[in-house]
Design an enzyme around this catalytic site. Structure first.
Site, PDB file in Angstrom:
ATOM      1  N   ASP A 131       0.847  -1.184   0.000  1.00 33.30           N
ATOM      2  CA  ASP A 131       0.000   0.000   0.000  1.00 33.30           C
ATOM      3  C   ASP A 131       0.885   1.237   0.000  1.00 33.30           C
ATOM      4  OD1 ASP A 131      -1.840   1.996   0.304  1.00 33.30           O
ATOM      5  OD2 ASP A 131      -3.058   0.895   1.746  1.00 33.30           O
ATOM      6  N   ARG A 133      -0.063   4.301  -0.659  1.00 34.17           N
ATOM      7  CA  ARG A 133      -0.843   5.538  -0.614  1.00 34.17           C
ATOM      8  C   ARG A 133      -0.331   6.490   0.458  1.00 34.17           C
ATOM      9  NH1 ARG A 133      -6.666   2.710  -0.483  1.00 34.17           N
ATOM     10  NH2 ARG A 133      -5.487   1.347   0.904  1.00 34.17           N
TER      11      ARG A 133
END
Ligand code: ZN
Length: 158
Positions: A131, A133
């Site tokens: 991830d 992000r």
């Protein structure tokens, strides 16, 4: 982690966007890597309570193409409808496709998933973060438009 974006170009555009869910005010922000993120909002100016906010990471396949591999599209539209219903809130739409790995890598990962790998294993096989992000620019955007407190709409317990 807390970068200073004060020198970045901030509000570059601001207009009303009519949608199937209703009218939103749309403002676009450019981060220091040149990515264009946006905020769709309703009724932020005349409220004292913390607005409903969904931070949505771009998913071209789900948001625009109606992919059945994820439920990003329905989640986005449900949040837009909920905010219209409430009369106050915002969608922060972050251009970080495929958990931040980019579209090209996401589709390569889909191909590995078709061979039986799950999302995490496919990303690791491609040497990509599970991830990638980042959300500090989202907080910066909300601050720029005067939102200090939010009620976060999320399906991610973290
Ligand atoms: Zn998706």
């Amino acid at each position: 982690m807390n970068k200073d974006y004060t020198l970045a170009k901030d509000i570059t555009s601001d207009a009303i966007l009519p949608t199937e869910q209703g009218n939103f005010r749309m403002r676009v922000f450019v981060d220091d890597k040149g990515a264009e993120h946006s905020i769709l909002s309703v009724g932020l100016d005349n409220t004292t309570k913390a607005p409903l906010v969904r931070i949505h990471s771009e998913c071209l396949t789900g948001d625009a193409f109606g992919s059945l591999k994820c439920d990003c599209g329905p989640q986005l539209r449900a949040a837009m409808a909920r905010i219209q219903e409430e009369g106050c809130g915002a969608i922060v739409y972050m251009r970080q496709e495929g958990r931040g790995i980019g579209l090209e890598a996401k589709i390569r990962a889909y191909a590995l998933q078709d061979l039986g790998m799950d999302t995490l294993d496919a990303n690791l096989a491609l040497n990509l973060p599970a991830d990638g992000r980042e959300y500090d620019f989202s907080a910066h955007m909300l601050k720029q438009i005067g939102v200090e407190k939010v009620r976060l709409m999320t399906n991610n317990p973290l």
